[in-house]
Design a protein around this motif. Structure first.
Motif, PDB file in Angstrom:
ATOM      1  N   ALA A  83      -2.637  17.762  -0.424  1.00 16.06           N
ATOM      2  CA  ALA A  83      -1.700  17.721   0.698  1.00 16.06           C
ATOM      3  C   ALA A  83      -0.257  17.976   0.248  1.00 16.06           C
ATOM      4  N   ASN A  84      -0.082  18.388  -1.000  1.00 19.24           N
ATOM      5  CA  ASN A  84       1.243  18.656  -1.573  1.00 19.24           C
ATOM      6  C   ASN A  84       2.167  17.437  -1.477  1.00 19.24           C
ATOM      7  N   ARG A  85       1.640  16.262  -1.779  1.00 17.11           N
ATOM      8  CA  ARG A  85       2.397  15.008  -1.712  1.00 17.11           C
ATOM      9  C   ARG A  85       2.527  14.339  -3.077  1.00 17.11           C
ATOM     10  N   VAL A  86       2.536  15.129  -4.137  1.00 17.55           N
ATOM     11  CA  VAL A  86       2.677  14.592  -5.492  1.00 17.55           C
ATOM     12  C   VAL A  86       3.956  13.761  -5.608  1.00 17.55           C
ATOM     13  N   ASP A  87       5.017  14.213  -4.951  1.00 13.56           N
ATOM     14  CA  ASP A  87       6.297  13.501  -5.019  1.00 13.56           C
ATOM     15  C   ASP A  87       6.245  12.124  -4.366  1.00 13.56           C
ATOM     16  N   ALA A  88       5.199  11.858  -3.582  1.00 12.10           N
ATOM     17  CA  ALA A  88       5.080  10.565  -2.898  1.00 12.10           C
ATOM     18  C   ALA A  88       4.356   9.509  -3.731  1.00 12.10           C
ATOM     19  N   PHE A  89       3.796   9.877  -4.873  1.00 11.94           N
ATOM     20  CA  PHE A  89       3.046   8.908  -5.675  1.00 11.94           C
ATOM     21  C   PHE A  89       3.850   7.648  -6.026  1.00 11.94           C
ATOM     22  N   PRO A  90       5.123   7.757  -6.450  1.00 10.98           N
ATOM     23  CA  PRO A  90       5.867   6.511  -6.721  1.00 10.98           C
ATOM     24  C   PRO A  90       5.988   5.606  -5.492  1.00 10.98           C
ATOM     25  N   ALA A  91       6.229   6.192  -4.327  1.00  8.37           N
ATOM     26  CA  ALA A  91       6.334   5.402  -3.103  1.00  8.37           C
ATOM     27  C   ALA A  91       4.970   4.834  -2.698  1.00  8.37           C
ATOM     28  N   ILE A  92       3.905   5.584  -2.939  1.00  5.38           N
ATOM     29  CA  ILE A  92       2.555   5.095  -2.652  1.00  5.38           C
ATOM     30  C   ILE A  92       2.249   3.887  -3.536  1.00  5.38           C
ATOM     31  N   ALA A  93       2.571   4.007  -4.822  1.00 10.05           N
ATOM     32  CA  ALA A  93       2.317   2.901  -5.753  1.00 10.05           C
ATOM     33  C   ALA A  93       3.115   1.666  -5.352  1.00 10.05           C
ATOM     34  N   HIS A  94       4.350   1.863  -4.943  1.00 14.29           N
ATOM     35  CA  HIS A  94       5.195   0.737  -4.526  1.00 14.29           C
ATOM     36  C   HIS A  94       4.632   0.070  -3.266  1.00 14.29           C
ATOM     37  N   ALA A  95       4.248   0.864  -2.283  1.00 16.73           N
ATOM     38  CA  ALA A  95       3.701   0.315  -1.037  1.00 16.73           C
ATOM     39  C   ALA A  95       2.361  -0.374  -1.290  1.00 16.73           C
ATOM     40  N   PHE A  96       1.544   0.200  -2.162  1.00 17.80           N
ATOM     41  CA  PHE A  96       0.267  -0.425  -2.509  1.00 17.80           C
ATOM     42  C   PHE A  96       0.502  -1.783  -3.162  1.00 17.80           C
ATOM     43  N   SER A  97       1.455  -1.821  -4.067  1.00 20.17           N
ATOM     44  CA  SER A  97       1.787  -3.079  -4.744  1.00 20.17           C
ATOM     45  C   SER A  97       2.233  -4.134  -3.733  1.00 20.17           C
ATOM     46  N   ALA A  98       2.997  -3.731  -2.739  1.00 21.87           N
ATOM     47  CA  ALA A  98       3.439  -4.662  -1.703  1.00 21.87           C
ATOM     48  C   ALA A  98       2.236  -5.194  -0.910  1.00 21.87           C
ATOM     49  N   HIS A  99       1.282  -4.321  -0.574  1.00 21.47           N
ATOM     50  CA  HIS A  99       0.061  -4.759   0.119  1.00 21.47           C
ATOM     51  C   HIS A  99      -0.722  -5.748  -0.749  1.00 21.47           C
ATOM     52  N   LYS A 100      -0.842  -5.417  -2.026  1.00 22.35           N
ATOM     53  CA  LYS A 100      -1.588  -6.258  -2.963  1.00 22.35           C
ATOM     54  C   LYS A 100      -0.953  -7.637  -3.069  1.00 22.35           C
ATOM     55  N   HIS A 101       0.366  -7.672  -3.222  1.00 26.04           N
ATOM     56  CA  HIS A 101       1.056  -8.960  -3.341  1.00 26.04           C
ATOM     57  C   HIS A 101       0.922  -9.779  -2.062  1.00 26.04           C
ATOM     58  N   ALA A 102       1.030  -9.142  -0.913  1.00 22.61           N
ATOM     59  CA  ALA A 102       0.889  -9.856   0.353  1.00 22.61           C
ATOM     60  C   ALA A 102      -0.525 -10.430   0.491  1.00 22.61           C
ATOM     61  N   PHE A 103      -1.507  -9.651   0.096  1.00 21.44           N
ATOM     62  CA  PHE A 103      -2.897 -10.099   0.179  1.00 21.44           C
ATOM     63  C   PHE A 103      -3.158 -11.277  -0.753  1.00 21.44           C
ATOM     64  N   GLU A 104      -2.595 -11.205  -1.955  1.00 22.41           N
ATOM     65  CA  GLU A 104      -2.809 -12.250  -2.965  1.00 22.41           C
ATOM     66  C   GLU A 104      -1.861 -13.431  -2.800  1.00 22.41           C
ATOM     67  N   GLY A 105      -0.857 -13.290  -1.946  1.00 21.85           N
ATOM     68  CA  GLY A 105       0.139 -14.349  -1.803  1.00 21.85           C
ATOM     69  C   GLY A 105       1.013 -14.456  -3.028  1.00 21.85           C
ATOM     70  N   SER A 106       1.298 -13.329  -3.643  1.00 21.39           N
ATOM     71  CA  SER A 106       2.118 -13.312  -4.856  1.00 21.39           C
ATOM     72  C   SER A 106       3.294 -12.358  -4.687  1.00 21.39           C
ATOM     73  N   ALA A 107       4.177 -12.377  -5.667  1.00 18.64           N
ATOM     74  CA  ALA A 107       5.338 -11.482  -5.630  1.00 18.64           C
ATOM     75  C   ALA A 107       5.846 -11.268  -7.053  1.00 18.64           C
ATOM     76  N   ASP A 108       6.541 -10.157  -7.253  1.00 17.98           N
ATOM     77  CA  ASP A 108       7.204  -9.899  -8.526  1.00 17.98           C
ATOM     78  C   ASP A 108       8.539 -10.620  -8.529  1.00 17.98           C
ATOM     79  N   ALA A 109       8.842 -11.285  -9.622  1.00 22.03           N
ATOM     80  CA  ALA A 109      10.117 -11.985  -9.758  1.00 22.03           C
ATOM     81  C   ALA A 109      10.842 -11.414 -10.970  1.00 22.03           C
ATOM     82  N   TYR A 110      12.067 -10.967 -10.763  1.00 24.64           N
ATOM     83  CA  TYR A 110      12.894 -10.448 -11.833  1.00 24.64           C
ATOM     84  C   TYR A 110      13.928 -11.519 -12.159  1.00 24.64           C
ATOM     85  N   ILE A 111      13.779 -12.106 -13.327  1.00 25.49           N
ATOM     86  CA  ILE A 111      14.637 -13.213 -13.739  1.00 25.49           C
ATOM     87  C   ILE A 111      15.553 -12.726 -14.848  1.00 25.49           C
TER      88      ILE A 111
END
Length: 177
Positions: A83-111
């Motif tokens: 679909a010529n969406r190679v440039d969207a992979f970083p945004a896909i990975a970020h959105a997937f990570s957000a779904h995963k964290h919401a499902f698991e009840g977790s989050a990334d913390a930058y300290i």
């Protein structure tokens, strides 16, 4: 042209649904992170924009670089690249990570702390933050001496700045107001 996050959202949801059905959220997260890293490389971006490179050739390159471990990952990779969406992979990975964290009840913390934290201090801080935020945290620790003292924590769009630098800035603002 649509924003990459808008383009990425349905792809990330589809990937999340498949990963959840396969009970492979971590594997998919690793796969999408690898695809995002590959898509961020200058050579890959140039190949993706090159009209003489077919989508089949680009899929083959991605499969060699990313090495998807399941047929569903290979199919997903093929769908995004075709679909010529190679440039969207970083945004896909970020959105997937957000779904995963919401499902698991977790989050990334930058300290970020002014001084290196000992393991026991870091564990105590993370434990207190998890209790305060009611989430399981995946901490990433770093040091920034410009904080003077204390620490700054970023979890999603929440920022808890307990640094001496921030306290001095607040005092300066109060004194000059």
């Amino acid at each position: 042209m649509a924003e990459l996050s808008t383009i990425a959202r349905p792809y990330a949801q589809a990937a999340f649904d498949v990963a959840k059905a396969e009970s492979a959220l971590s594997a998919w997260n690793d796969f999408l992170s690898a695809a995002a890293t590959a898509a961020s490389q200058d050579e890959i971006r140039q190949l993706a924009k090159n009209p003489s490179v077919t989508s089949f050739q680009l899929i083959d390159i991605f499969e060699k670089v990313v090495a998807p471990s399941t047929a569903s990952m290979r199919n997903f990779l093929g769908a995004v690249v075709s679909a010529n969406r190679v440039d969207a992979f970083p945004a896909i990975a970020h959105a997937f990570s957000a779904h995963k964290h919401a499902f698991e009840g977790s989050a990334d913390a930058y300290i970020v702390s002014a001084f290196p934290l000992e393991a026991s201090q870091a564990k105590e801080l993370v434990s207190a933050l998890e209790k305060k935020l009611s989430k399981k945290l995946n901490p990433t620790l770093s040091v920034d001496a410009s904080l003077i003292g204390g620490f700054c924590v970023t979890v999603g769009d929440e920022v808890l700045d307990m640094s001496v630098r921030a306290k001095l800035a607040r005092m300066q603002s109060a004194l000059t107001a």
